[in-house]
Design a protein around this motif. Sequence first.
Motif, PDB file in Angstrom:
ATOM      1  N   ALA A 298      28.333  68.020 -29.717  1.00 23.32           N
ATOM      2  CA  ALA A 298      28.665  67.871 -29.086  1.00 23.32           C
ATOM      3  C   ALA A 298      29.646  65.936 -29.091  1.00 23.32           C
ATOM      4  O   ALA A 298      30.810  65.681 -30.015  1.00 23.32           O
ATOM      5  CB  ALA A 298      29.622  68.209 -27.830  1.00 23.32           C
ATOM      6  N   ASP A 299      29.296  65.286 -28.468  1.00 25.44           N
ATOM      7  CA  ASP A 299      29.483  64.066 -28.402  1.00 25.44           C
ATOM      8  C   ASP A 299      29.339  63.039 -29.131  1.00 25.44           C
ATOM      9  O   ASP A 299      30.084  62.193 -30.340  1.00 25.44           O
ATOM     10  CB  ASP A 299      28.624  62.826 -27.510  1.00 25.44           C
ATOM     11  CG  ASP A 299      29.232  63.558 -26.055  1.00 25.44           C
ATOM     12  OD1 ASP A 299      29.880  64.159 -25.839  1.00 25.44           O
ATOM     13  OD2 ASP A 299      27.890  62.715 -25.207  1.00 25.44           O
ATOM     14  N   TYR A 300      28.381  63.362 -30.089  1.00 23.40           N
ATOM     15  CA  TYR A 300      27.799  62.890 -31.538  1.00 23.40           C
ATOM     16  C   TYR A 300      29.002  63.216 -32.964  1.00 23.40           C
ATOM     17  O   TYR A 300      29.166  62.657 -33.612  1.00 23.40           O
ATOM     18  CB  TYR A 300      26.141  63.236 -32.088  1.00 23.40           C
ATOM     19  CG  TYR A 300      25.481  63.209 -33.560  1.00 23.40           C
ATOM     20  CD1 TYR A 300      25.536  61.664 -33.563  1.00 23.40           C
ATOM     21  CD2 TYR A 300      25.924  64.224 -35.026  1.00 23.40           C
ATOM     22  CE1 TYR A 300      24.900  61.351 -34.961  1.00 23.40           C
ATOM     23  CE2 TYR A 300      25.563  63.262 -35.552  1.00 23.40           C
ATOM     24  CZ  TYR A 300      25.425  62.198 -35.987  1.00 23.40           C
ATOM     25  OH  TYR A 300      25.151  61.737 -37.387  1.00 23.40           O
ATOM     26  N   PHE A 301      28.900  64.508 -32.680  1.00 22.74           N
ATOM     27  CA  PHE A 301      30.103  64.139 -33.795  1.00 22.74           C
ATOM     28  C   PHE A 301      31.716  64.075 -33.159  1.00 22.74           C
ATOM     29  O   PHE A 301      32.825  64.125 -33.983  1.00 22.74           O
ATOM     30  CB  PHE A 301      30.656  65.776 -33.827  1.00 22.74           C
ATOM     31  CG  PHE A 301      29.001  66.648 -34.978  1.00 22.74           C
ATOM     32  CD1 PHE A 301      28.844  66.155 -36.524  1.00 22.74           C
ATOM     33  CD2 PHE A 301      28.057  67.448 -34.205  1.00 22.74           C
ATOM     34  CE1 PHE A 301      27.971  66.129 -37.076  1.00 22.74           C
ATOM     35  CE2 PHE A 301      26.838  67.438 -34.775  1.00 22.74           C
ATOM     36  CZ  PHE A 301      26.902  66.730 -36.363  1.00 22.74           C
ATOM     37  N   ASP A 302      31.840  63.717 -32.086  1.00 21.16           N
ATOM     38  CA  ASP A 302      33.293  62.880 -32.031  1.00 21.16           C
ATOM     39  C   ASP A 302      33.410  61.743 -31.886  1.00 21.16           C
ATOM     40  O   ASP A 302      32.273  61.107 -32.486  1.00 21.16           O
ATOM     41  CB  ASP A 302      33.265  63.340 -30.062  1.00 21.16           C
ATOM     42  CG  ASP A 302      34.903  62.850 -29.338  1.00 21.16           C
ATOM     43  OD1 ASP A 302      35.503  63.448 -30.779  1.00 21.16           O
ATOM     44  OD2 ASP A 302      34.377  63.372 -28.682  1.00 21.16           O
ATOM     45  N   LYS A 303      34.499  61.379 -31.739  1.00 25.93           N
ATOM     46  CA  LYS A 303      35.032  59.753 -32.275  1.00 25.93           C
ATOM     47  C   LYS A 303      34.536  59.223 -31.236  1.00 25.93           C
ATOM     48  O   LYS A 303      34.479  59.588 -30.328  1.00 25.93           O
ATOM     49  CB  LYS A 303      36.324  60.315 -32.206  1.00 25.93           C
ATOM     50  CG  LYS A 303      37.173  58.869 -33.415  1.00 25.93           C
ATOM     51  CD  LYS A 303      38.353  59.091 -33.327  1.00 25.93           C
ATOM     52  CE  LYS A 303      38.790  57.617 -34.497  1.00 25.93           C
ATOM     53  NZ  LYS A 303      38.384  57.014 -35.858  1.00 25.93           N
ATOM     54  N   ALA A 304      33.747  57.824 -32.057  1.00 26.49           N
ATOM     55  CA  ALA A 304      33.126  56.919 -30.948  1.00 26.49           C
ATOM     56  C   ALA A 304      34.490  56.029 -30.830  1.00 26.49           C
ATOM     57  O   ALA A 304      33.999  54.800 -31.374  1.00 26.49           O
ATOM     58  CB  ALA A 304      32.042  56.504 -31.493  1.00 26.49           C
ATOM     59  N   TYR A 305      35.129  56.130 -30.054  1.00 26.97           N
ATOM     60  CA  TYR A 305      36.761  54.820 -30.332  1.00 26.97           C
ATOM     61  C   TYR A 305      36.006  53.501 -29.937  1.00 26.97           C
ATOM     62  O   TYR A 305      36.043  52.583 -30.288  1.00 26.97           O
ATOM     63  CB  TYR A 305      37.371  55.356 -29.154  1.00 26.97           C
ATOM     64  CG  TYR A 305      38.636  56.258 -29.625  1.00 26.97           C
ATOM     65  CD1 TYR A 305      40.012  56.203 -30.931  1.00 26.97           C
ATOM     66  CD2 TYR A 305      38.636  57.664 -29.208  1.00 26.97           C
ATOM     67  CE1 TYR A 305      40.709  57.062 -31.672  1.00 26.97           C
ATOM     68  CE2 TYR A 305      39.120  58.753 -29.594  1.00 26.97           C
ATOM     69  CZ  TYR A 305      40.221  58.241 -30.194  1.00 26.97           C
ATOM     70  OH  TYR A 305      41.008  59.344 -30.942  1.00 26.97           O
TER      71      TYR A 305
ATOM     72  N   HIS B  82      25.749  68.242 -24.175  1.00 24.17           N
ATOM     73  CA  HIS B  82      26.943  67.472 -24.437  1.00 24.17           C
ATOM     74  C   HIS B  82      26.692  66.857 -25.672  1.00 24.17           C
ATOM     75  O   HIS B  82      27.788  66.394 -26.488  1.00 24.17           O
ATOM     76  CB  HIS B  82      27.398  67.242 -23.343  1.00 24.17           C
ATOM     77  CG  HIS B  82      27.569  67.951 -21.639  1.00 24.17           C
ATOM     78  ND1 HIS B  82      28.211  68.629 -22.172  1.00 24.17           N
ATOM     79  CD2 HIS B  82      26.992  68.200 -20.881  1.00 24.17           C
ATOM     80  CE1 HIS B  82      28.444  69.576 -21.633  1.00 24.17           C
ATOM     81  NE2 HIS B  82      28.032  69.008 -20.428  1.00 24.17           N
TER      82      HIS B  82
ATOM     83  N   GLN C 142      30.887  57.155 -39.175  1.00 22.33           N
ATOM     84  CA  GLN C 142      32.644  57.891 -38.846  1.00 22.33           C
ATOM     85  C   GLN C 142      32.206  58.708 -39.897  1.00 22.33           C
ATOM     86  O   GLN C 142      32.986  59.879 -39.786  1.00 22.33           O
ATOM     87  CB  GLN C 142      33.042  56.954 -39.830  1.00 22.33           C
ATOM     88  CG  GLN C 142      34.341  56.210 -38.556  1.00 22.33           C
ATOM     89  CD  GLN C 142      35.405  55.225 -39.013  1.00 22.33           C
ATOM     90  OE1 GLN C 142      35.385  55.125 -40.791  1.00 22.33           O
ATOM     91  NE2 GLN C 142      36.529  54.424 -38.491  1.00 22.33           N
TER      92      GLN C 142
ATOM     93  N   ARG D  23      35.934  71.042 -39.667  1.00 22.28           N
ATOM     94  CA  ARG D  23      36.043  70.983 -37.893  1.00 22.28           C
ATOM     95  C   ARG D  23      34.836  71.608 -36.975  1.00 22.28           C
ATOM     96  O   ARG D  23      33.835  72.611 -38.028  1.00 22.28           O
ATOM     97  CB  ARG D  23      37.229  72.321 -37.987  1.00 22.28           C
ATOM     98  CG  ARG D  23      36.764  73.508 -37.966  1.00 22.28           C
ATOM     99  CD  ARG D  23      37.902  74.433 -37.474  1.00 22.28           C
ATOM    100  NE  ARG D  23      37.841  75.242 -37.795  1.00 22.28           N
ATOM    101  CZ  ARG D  23      39.025  77.173 -37.224  1.00 22.28           C
ATOM    102  NH1 ARG D  23      39.612  76.219 -36.109  1.00 22.28           N
ATOM    103  NH2 ARG D  23      38.751  77.890 -38.081  1.00 22.28           N
ATOM    104  N   CYS D  24      34.593  71.149 -36.253  1.00 24.10           N
ATOM    105  CA  CYS D  24      33.574  71.634 -35.391  1.00 24.10           C
ATOM    106  C   CYS D  24      33.916  72.487 -34.343  1.00 24.10           C
ATOM    107  O   CYS D  24      35.306  71.661 -33.453  1.00 24.10           O
ATOM    108  CB  CYS D  24      32.611  70.539 -35.063  1.00 24.10           C
ATOM    109  SG  CYS D  24      31.843  69.499 -36.354  1.00 24.10           S
TER     110      CYS D  24
END
Length: 300
Positions: free
Chosen positions: A71-78, A68, A97, A105-106
């Motif tokens: 996926a977390d790494y490429f996701d936005k970290a609000y 996981h 960012q 897109r990933c």
Amino acid sequence: MTSRLMTSRLRKVVFPVAGLGTRFLPATKVVAKEMLPVLDRPLIQYAVDEAIDAGADTLVFVTNRYKHAIADYFDKAYELESKLEQAGKNELLAAVQDTVPRHVRCVFVTQPEALGLGHAVLCAKPVIGDEPFGVILPDDLIVNGPQGGGRAGALRQMAEAAIREDAGVIAVEEVPREATGKYGIVDAAPVSDRAARIRMVIEKPRPEDAPSNLAIVGRYVLPGRIFELLEKTTPGAGGEIQLTDAIEMLLAERPVLAWRFEGTRYDCGSKLGLVKATLAMALADPALADATREFIREWN
Ligand code: G1P
């Protein structure tokens, strides 16, 4: 007659990242090996940057249920982003960012069982369809010039050759004879300084059986047709579905070039390779170069 392999840029790149990373246990109990850093960036970031440099706008990660973090790494970290913003830490904010540009897109697909590299690539079929695509194995970190130096990354060199020569393209490098058992090995007839037309490929031959010492490293530009060939591929070396075996079938249908890329490869799937890559990157970083050189001198 087969149609042209690729007429415009390479759009999609596959990253097989479902491996267990046993060589880095215990760290890889919880950290995906692709998240191991070279300085401040994880291996997967270098791989993604190379794909984007080659023109990709769709990144396909073939992962598994333990990975996981990718996926977390490429996701936005609000939360992190708003804290950095409030604190006025703009450089750090940009670093967080900019893991992928906005137009990219990933896509994440899972490989339910570890059945080999060929099987991992086949898992990307629903996303790739019938298009040509690239494959990058993030363990093989390829640096072209000091941290890129503005020169074409290995995959971009290969994508350009694929268009020019209307051929599949696989990155190769000479390895010591005794190491052939760790790689796919090609037999190829040179056509230019960097390119050779592949006559055969074989996965992990013993040194005495290897047709050469030209080894496949983790970069490929392949036609969508490879998926149908992978579906027919039976387990090969190590009991795994090997990408090399499907490429051997592809050779009967269209030319595939072995490409001696410009750049330096670090085998970051091994501890020594990760150490070398880290030192090389530190020596190429103006903020670290002098102190790193001094440190190395102290050990001599
Ligand atoms: C894979 C491929 C092999 C290639 C190598 C490059 O092997 O099967 O053909 O030479 O990557 O890193 P692996 O290292 O996954 O055993």
